[in-house]
Design a protein around this motif. Structure first.
Motif, PDB file in Angstrom:
ATOM      1  N   ALA A 278     -26.220  73.879  73.147  1.00  0.00           N
ATOM      2  CA  ALA A 278     -26.200  75.011  72.098  1.00  0.00           C
ATOM      3  C   ALA A 278     -26.391  76.265  72.823  1.00  0.00           C
ATOM      4  O   ALA A 278     -25.813  77.358  72.433  1.00  0.00           O
ATOM      5  CB  ALA A 278     -27.432  74.953  71.223  1.00  0.00           C
ATOM      6  N   ALA A 279     -27.165  76.388  74.001  1.00  0.00           N
ATOM      7  CA  ALA A 279     -27.518  77.637  74.769  1.00  0.00           C
ATOM      8  C   ALA A 279     -26.088  78.107  75.299  1.00  0.00           C
ATOM      9  O   ALA A 279     -25.763  79.349  75.285  1.00  0.00           O
ATOM     10  CB  ALA A 279     -28.537  77.276  75.850  1.00  0.00           C
ATOM     11  N   PHE A 280     -25.248  77.100  75.863  1.00  0.00           N
ATOM     12  CA  PHE A 280     -23.959  77.463  76.567  1.00  0.00           C
ATOM     13  C   PHE A 280     -23.020  78.085  75.306  1.00  0.00           C
ATOM     14  O   PHE A 280     -22.191  78.876  75.698  1.00  0.00           O
ATOM     15  CB  PHE A 280     -23.512  76.108  77.189  1.00  0.00           C
ATOM     16  N   SER A 281     -23.189  77.405  74.338  1.00  0.00           N
ATOM     17  CA  SER A 281     -22.147  77.915  73.375  1.00  0.00           C
ATOM     18  C   SER A 281     -22.616  79.384  72.771  1.00  0.00           C
ATOM     19  O   SER A 281     -21.743  80.298  72.669  1.00  0.00           O
ATOM     20  CB  SER A 281     -22.309  76.851  72.272  1.00  0.00           C
ATOM     21  N   THR A 282     -23.805  79.609  72.888  1.00  0.00           N
ATOM     22  CA  THR A 282     -24.451  80.836  72.627  1.00  0.00           C
ATOM     23  C   THR A 282     -23.763  81.937  73.562  1.00  0.00           C
ATOM     24  O   THR A 282     -23.448  83.024  73.154  1.00  0.00           O
ATOM     25  CB  THR A 282     -26.017  80.789  72.514  1.00  0.00           C
ATOM     26  N   LEU A 283     -23.846  81.581  74.949  1.00  0.00           N
ATOM     27  CA  LEU A 283     -23.356  82.396  75.879  1.00  0.00           C
ATOM     28  C   LEU A 283     -21.735  82.548  75.714  1.00  0.00           C
ATOM     29  O   LEU A 283     -21.432  83.688  75.817  1.00  0.00           O
ATOM     30  CB  LEU A 283     -23.502  81.779  77.125  1.00  0.00           C
ATOM     31  N   ILE A 284     -21.197  81.542  75.464  1.00  0.00           N
ATOM     32  CA  ILE A 284     -19.458  81.490  75.286  1.00  0.00           C
ATOM     33  C   ILE A 284     -19.585  82.496  73.855  1.00  0.00           C
ATOM     34  O   ILE A 284     -18.558  83.370  73.748  1.00  0.00           O
ATOM     35  CB  ILE A 284     -19.100  80.522  74.731  1.00  0.00           C
ATOM     36  N   GLY A 285     -20.349  82.290  72.804  1.00  0.00           N
ATOM     37  CA  GLY A 285     -20.296  83.110  71.652  1.00  0.00           C
ATOM     38  C   GLY A 285     -20.589  84.677  71.848  1.00  0.00           C
ATOM     39  O   GLY A 285     -19.819  85.314  71.444  1.00  0.00           O
TER      40      GLY A 285
ATOM     41  N   LEU B 201     -30.050  84.295  66.390  1.00  0.00           N
ATOM     42  CA  LEU B 201     -30.351  85.723  66.694  1.00  0.00           C
ATOM     43  C   LEU B 201     -29.829  86.565  67.718  1.00  0.00           C
ATOM     44  O   LEU B 201     -29.384  87.568  67.729  1.00  0.00           O
ATOM     45  CB  LEU B 201     -31.984  86.017  66.550  1.00  0.00           C
ATOM     46  N   THR B 202     -29.901  85.865  69.026  1.00  0.00           N
ATOM     47  CA  THR B 202     -29.071  86.349  70.091  1.00  0.00           C
ATOM     48  C   THR B 202     -27.656  86.713  69.947  1.00  0.00           C
ATOM     49  O   THR B 202     -27.225  87.983  70.242  1.00  0.00           O
ATOM     50  CB  THR B 202     -29.062  85.214  71.193  1.00  0.00           C
ATOM     51  N   GLY B 203     -26.985  85.689  69.307  1.00  0.00           N
ATOM     52  CA  GLY B 203     -25.625  86.170  68.794  1.00  0.00           C
ATOM     53  C   GLY B 203     -25.302  87.386  67.940  1.00  0.00           C
ATOM     54  O   GLY B 203     -24.723  88.115  68.119  1.00  0.00           O
ATOM     55  N   GLY B 204     -26.439  87.105  67.006  1.00  0.00           N
ATOM     56  CA  GLY B 204     -26.265  88.439  65.817  1.00  0.00           C
ATOM     57  C   GLY B 204     -26.672  89.694  66.504  1.00  0.00           C
ATOM     58  O   GLY B 204     -25.882  90.820  66.270  1.00  0.00           O
TER      59      GLY B 204
ATOM     60  N   ALA C  93     -25.969  90.557  69.660  1.00  0.00           N
ATOM     61  CA  ALA C  93     -24.786  90.696  70.492  1.00  0.00           C
ATOM     62  C   ALA C  93     -23.829  91.592  69.710  1.00  0.00           C
ATOM     63  O   ALA C  93     -23.364  92.356  70.159  1.00  0.00           O
ATOM     64  CB  ALA C  93     -24.449  89.573  71.413  1.00  0.00           C
ATOM     65  N   ALA C  94     -23.528  90.781  68.722  1.00  0.00           N
ATOM     66  CA  ALA C  94     -22.722  91.558  67.471  1.00  0.00           C
ATOM     67  C   ALA C  94     -22.810  92.900  67.321  1.00  0.00           C
ATOM     68  O   ALA C  94     -22.006  93.888  67.243  1.00  0.00           O
ATOM     69  CB  ALA C  94     -22.386  90.522  66.307  1.00  0.00           C
ATOM     70  N   VAL C  95     -24.201  93.143  66.874  1.00  0.00           N
ATOM     71  CA  VAL C  95     -24.525  94.441  66.751  1.00  0.00           C
ATOM     72  C   VAL C  95     -24.370  95.348  67.803  1.00  0.00           C
ATOM     73  O   VAL C  95     -23.835  96.521  67.690  1.00  0.00           O
ATOM     74  CB  VAL C  95     -25.993  94.544  65.982  1.00  0.00           C
ATOM     75  N   ARG C  96     -24.796  94.870  68.951  1.00  0.00           N
ATOM     76  CA  ARG C  96     -24.873  95.495  70.163  1.00  0.00           C
ATOM     77  C   ARG C  96     -23.501  96.158  70.450  1.00  0.00           C
ATOM     78  O   ARG C  96     -23.331  97.306  70.915  1.00  0.00           O
ATOM     79  CB  ARG C  96     -25.567  94.867  71.333  1.00  0.00           C
ATOM     80  N   TYR C  97     -22.461  95.281  70.451  1.00  0.00           N
ATOM     81  CA  TYR C  97     -21.278  95.702  70.770  1.00  0.00           C
ATOM     82  C   TYR C  97     -20.433  96.188  69.680  1.00  0.00           C
ATOM     83  O   TYR C  97     -19.640  97.239  70.305  1.00  0.00           O
ATOM     84  CB  TYR C  97     -20.534  94.423  71.114  1.00  0.00           C
ATOM     85  N   PHE C  98     -20.900  96.088  68.411  1.00  0.00           N
ATOM     86  CA  PHE C  98     -20.140  96.790  67.372  1.00  0.00           C
ATOM     87  C   PHE C  98     -20.731  98.244  67.323  1.00  0.00           C
ATOM     88  O   PHE C  98     -19.960  99.249  66.673  1.00  0.00           O
ATOM     89  CB  PHE C  98     -20.342  96.305  66.022  1.00  0.00           C
ATOM     90  N   SER C  99     -22.046  98.372  67.527  1.00  0.00           N
ATOM     91  CA  SER C  99     -22.569  99.732  67.330  1.00  0.00           C
ATOM     92  C   SER C  99     -22.200 100.723  68.636  1.00  0.00           C
ATOM     93  O   SER C  99     -22.360 100.370  69.575  1.00  0.00           O
ATOM     94  CB  SER C  99     -24.085  99.550  67.194  1.00  0.00           C
ATOM     95  N   ASN C 100     -22.037 101.897  68.135  1.00  0.00           N
ATOM     96  CA  ASN C 100     -21.608 102.874  69.215  1.00  0.00           C
ATOM     97  C   ASN C 100     -22.941 103.438  69.822  1.00  0.00           C
ATOM     98  O   ASN C 100     -22.861 103.900  70.628  1.00  0.00           O
ATOM     99  CB  ASN C 100     -20.818 104.135  68.285  1.00  0.00           C
TER     100      ASN C 100
END
Length: 279
Positions: A23-30, A131-134, A136-143
């Motif tokens: 699951a942790a590895f999949s998070t990194l990939i995600g 939450l880590t994946g979430g 990350a999504a916000v971090r990269y999407f947000s300017n």
């Protein structure tokens, strides 16, 4: 009972930690896939169109796999805990279990304690990975990451300001509800397996799964009817009345789940004492 707990923990641990690593590895990939999907147009515009399409597809697949693996991680550990109960009680291993110098209550209590601990640990780790994946999504999407953090602080401040003393009460009640919910789900699974093993001479585990879904469906219908009426009342109330109504609803939900879980535990214990047949 200490030995019962030790063996239950050791059995689940052997499956839990490699599952967590996956699951942790999949998070990194995600996270990497999320970054590539959001920032890809800026970072690899020189790639050939065909290659870029393949990379885009792999990135989307990585995000989907990340979500599915986190869900599977939780489900697998729940199934492992429930299967451990079935295997110890209603297979050939059950003969050995009940020749030990322990009572049915000690056996059931040890499995309830170990199962609850694994449910909570798994839920917490899955939430952290999700939450880590979430984030990350916000971090990269947000300017502007700092602007996002300030926005989250503002949301938290509004929550505590508008709800006053109820804010802390809501948080505590929500945590208690999640913990009681874990106990409820665990005991419901145990008694379903017990009933299924009593009523079925073959395919006991499948019978237990069927009993579980029947009970869950009936409970869900009842909860929907009761909860729907309460939500309508909350929607039409002012802020203070709504806060009081929400707090009361959470308390009622906690009480109902706790009482039902206790009743289910006692019923399961009685079935193990009176109806258990390992033949």
């Amino acid at each position: 009972m200490r030995n019962l707990l030790k063996y239950d923990f050791k059995y689940t641990w052997r499956i839990w930690w490699p599952t967590l690593l996956i699951a942790a590895f999949s998070t990194l990939i995600g996270v990497l896939s999320i970054k590539r999907t959001i920032l890809g147009d800026q970072s690899d515009t020189l790639l050939p169109t065909a290659t870029k399409g393949i990379v885009d597809g792999l990135s989307v697949a990585g995000i989907i796999a990340f979500v599915l693996v986190i869900i599977a991680y939780v489900l697998i550990i729940e199934l492992v805990v429930q299967y451990r109960y079935y295997k110890n009680m209603f297979t050939d291993e059950g003969y050995l279990t009940f020749t030990l110098p322990v009572t049915e209550n000690q056996v059931l209590l040890s499995k309830s304690i170990s199962g609850f601990v694994w449910y909570v640990i798994t839920a917490c780790t899955a939430a952290a990975l999700g939450l880590t994946g979430g984030l990350a999504a916000v971090r990269y999407f947000s300017n502007n990451w700092e602007e996002f953090k300030e926005g989250m602080k503002e949301v938290v401040n509004i929550f505590f300001t508008e709800n006053g003393d109820y804010a802390v009460i809501f948080i505590v009640e929500a945590i208690v509800l999640l913990l009681v919910g874990c106990i409820f789900n665990l005991e419901l699974g145990y008694i379903s397996i017990t009933i299924g093993s009593i009523i079925a001479k073959k395919n006991k585990l499948l019978a237990g799964i069927g009993v579980y879904f029947v009970i869950c469906t009936a409970f869900s219908i009842f909860s929907s009817i009761f909860g729907g009426k309460q939500l309508l009342d909350i929607y039409s109330a002012d802020i203070m009345q709504a806060n009081h109504a929400i707090s009361t609803l959470l308390i009622v939900m906690i009480a109902v789940l706790a009482v039902v879980a206790a009743i289910v535990y006692v019923l399961n214990l009685l079935l193990l004492k009176k109806k258990l047949n390992l033949a």
